[in-house]
Design a protein around this motif. Structure first.
Motif, PDB file in Angstrom:
ATOM      1  N   THR A  44       0.825  -1.205   0.000  1.00  0.00           N
ATOM      2  CA  THR A  44       0.000   0.000   0.000  1.00  0.00           C
ATOM      3  C   THR A  44       0.861   1.257   0.000  1.00  0.00           C
ATOM      4  O   THR A  44       0.501   2.269  -0.603  1.00  0.00           O
ATOM      5  N   CYS A  78      -5.925  13.788   1.625  1.00  0.00           N
ATOM      6  CA  CYS A  78      -6.470  12.721   0.788  1.00  0.00           C
ATOM      7  C   CYS A  78      -7.585  13.233  -0.114  1.00  0.00           C
ATOM      8  O   CYS A  78      -7.761  12.756  -1.235  1.00  0.00           O
ATOM      9  N   ALA A  83      -6.896  12.203  -3.776  1.00  0.00           N
ATOM     10  CA  ALA A  83      -8.020  11.632  -4.514  1.00  0.00           C
ATOM     11  C   ALA A  83      -8.411  12.464  -5.732  1.00  0.00           C
ATOM     12  O   ALA A  83      -8.588  11.933  -6.824  1.00  0.00           O
ATOM     13  N   GLN A  91      -5.768  12.355  -8.676  1.00  0.00           N
ATOM     14  CA  GLN A  91      -5.793  11.069  -9.370  1.00  0.00           C
ATOM     15  C   GLN A  91      -7.054  10.915 -10.211  1.00  0.00           C
ATOM     16  O   GLN A  91      -7.004  10.509 -11.371  1.00  0.00           O
ATOM     17  N   GLY A  92      -8.206  11.223  -9.597  1.00  0.00           N
ATOM     18  CA  GLY A  92      -9.466  11.096 -10.320  1.00  0.00           C
ATOM     19  C   GLY A  92      -9.519  11.984 -11.546  1.00  0.00           C
ATOM     20  O   GLY A  92      -9.965  11.559 -12.619  1.00  0.00           O
ATOM     21  N   VAL A 113     -14.657   4.780 -11.207  1.00  0.00           N
ATOM     22  CA  VAL A 113     -13.608   4.822 -10.182  1.00  0.00           C
ATOM     23  C   VAL A 113     -14.220   4.790  -8.785  1.00  0.00           C
ATOM     24  O   VAL A 113     -13.714   4.106  -7.875  1.00  0.00           O
ATOM     25  N   PHE A 114     -15.325   5.502  -8.606  1.00  0.00           N
ATOM     26  CA  PHE A 114     -16.015   5.515  -7.307  1.00  0.00           C
ATOM     27  C   PHE A 114     -16.474   4.118  -6.909  1.00  0.00           C
ATOM     28  O   PHE A 114     -16.278   3.683  -5.768  1.00  0.00           O
ATOM     29  N   ALA A 157     -13.295   1.819  -6.247  1.00  0.00           N
ATOM     30  CA  ALA A 157     -12.639   2.179  -4.984  1.00  0.00           C
ATOM     31  C   ALA A 157     -13.512   1.800  -3.793  1.00  0.00           C
ATOM     32  O   ALA A 157     -13.024   1.296  -2.775  1.00  0.00           O
ATOM     33  N   VAL A 194     -13.345  -1.884  -2.900  1.00  0.00           N
ATOM     34  CA  VAL A 194     -12.116  -2.244  -2.192  1.00  0.00           C
ATOM     35  C   VAL A 194     -12.151  -1.747  -0.749  1.00  0.00           C
ATOM     36  O   VAL A 194     -11.836  -2.487   0.193  1.00  0.00           O
ATOM     37  N   LEU A 195     -12.576  -0.500  -0.545  1.00  0.00           N
ATOM     38  CA  LEU A 195     -12.552   0.086   0.797  1.00  0.00           C
ATOM     39  C   LEU A 195     -13.540  -0.585   1.741  1.00  0.00           C
ATOM     40  O   LEU A 195     -13.275  -0.714   2.937  1.00  0.00           O
ATOM     41  N   ILE A 201      -7.860  -4.154   1.143  1.00  0.00           N
ATOM     42  CA  ILE A 201      -6.970  -3.146   0.554  1.00  0.00           C
ATOM     43  C   ILE A 201      -5.582  -3.744   0.327  1.00  0.00           C
ATOM     44  O   ILE A 201      -4.981  -3.586  -0.735  1.00  0.00           O
TER      45      ILE A 201
END
Length: 356
Positions: free
Chosen positions: A2, A92, A97, A100-101, A123-124, A127, A130-131, A138
């Motif tokens: 990570t 973040c 965030a 990157q987005g 992407v939302f 992500a 995963v979260l 993660i």
């Protein structure tokens, strides 16, 4: 994994390209310098995070700066760890965030014509999936994605270098030669200045100026048809003139119809008197662009290149002209065209172009 995931992507792709774009090739030198310091601090941070990590009741390991501040410096420094965690959450939202987005959305739209809103939703959802799985998911996802991402990045980088291996010595020499210019240092630390309004940009942020230049270049409209130069097999055109706040944007095109490459020595912007045949230094005022998109170096035979030059806002008396001169390196096929004050005051507002 990570920790490594956070270092591959925005910093070494978007950040590097932004720095070189703003500061020129010399910015790469200062990124090497900062990378040496960054590697040392990253190593120390990871080492301390592992040493002072804690195990939760659920059996998961947690660590980070807030934990080695609390466990390493003692309970009286817990407030500093809490501040770090709070500032980390705020960061973040922005650099962690949004950048990157935005980068993913812009790349998908520019190369595959996929709407940015569709990319944002995708992407939302990815992500979020995963979260929701927590720390274990993660780590599991990062353990699979990060190695593949790193390998692909290295392979693509090597391919680009190999395809241009003949230019590598010249590029390295160029990086060192340009390293000690003010714009190079500015580019090397560009990541911290993208959202800062700069006086040299008419009180605008580099991010907004870059977006305007990029969009003008991508739209490639020809709003002006009477300004240009054509001689020696070279055609130079002023395709558009735009204004935003205190900045003037010039969209130019240079077409080389010959088979001999046109190597550019330098480009000058100067204000001169209309009726003076023999001009002196006192009658010429030179203007330096504050930004350039797609900086010109060479125009190959049978090729066309375009540029966006950004100048400070200006208007002229009726007896003066803005002259743009392009000089060939080691040759005599110099180009020039003139811009009247009537053209300057007729510059289109950027707001009318519906820039994205």
């Amino acid at each position: 994994m990570t920790a490594l995931a956070a270092d591959i992507g925005t910093g070494n792709i978007v950040g590097v390209s932004t720095a070189i774009y703003i500061g020129g090739p010399g910015a790469l030198f200062w990124m090497w310098v900062t990378a040496l310091v960054g590697m040392a601090t990253k190593f120390s941070e990871v080492l301390l995070s592992v040493h002072f990590r804690e195990k939760t009741p659920a059996g998961n390991w947690v660590g980070g700066a807030m934990y080695f501040i609390k466990n390493g410096l003692g309970p009286k420094w817990m407030w500093l760890g809490s501040c770090f965690a709070l500032f980390g959450i705020v960061a973040c939202i922005g650099t962690g965030a949004m950048v990157q987005g935005n980068s993913i959305g812009e790349a998908m739209q520019a190369n595959l014509s996929i709407p940015t809103w569709f990319t944002a939703v995708a992407v939302f959802l990815l992500a979020g999936a995963v979260l929701i799985g927590g720390v274990k998911r993660i780590g599991a996802v990062a353990g699979k994605v990060v190695p593949a991402m790193a390998v692909i990045y290295v392979i693509i980088s090597l391919i680009v270098i190999i395809l241009h291996i003949d230019q590598l010595p010249r590029v390295l020499a160029w990086v060192v030669a340009e390293a000690f210019t003010p714009t190079a240092a500015e580019g090397g630390f560009a990541g911290d200045r993208m959202f800062v309004k700069l006086k040299e940009l008419g009180g605008e942020t580099p991010l907004v100026v870059n977006r305007i230049m990029y969009t003008l270049y991508k739209k490639n409209k020809r709003d002006i048809r009477h300004i240009g130069c054509k001689k020696y097999g070279i055609q130079t055109l002023l395709k558009g003139l735009y204004i935003n706040n205190d900045l003037l944007y010039l969209h130019t095109s240079l077409r080389n119809a010959s088979d001999i490459s046109f190597d550019i020595d330098h480009i000058r912007f100067k204000v001169v008197d209309k009726k003076v045949a023999k001009r002196t230094a006192m009658q010429e005022n030179f203007i330096e662009p504050v930004r350039t998109y797609n900086r010109l170096t060479t125009v190959d035979g049978k090729a066309t290149v375009r540029n966006i030059f950004v100048l400070p806002k200006l208007t002229l008396p009726d007896d003066k002209l803005l002259v743009v001169e392009i000089y060939e390196k080691g040759g005599a096929r110099h180009q020039s065209f003139r811009i009247e004050n009537t053209d300057l005051v007729a510059a289109k507002p950027v707001s009318e172009l519906h820039l994205k």
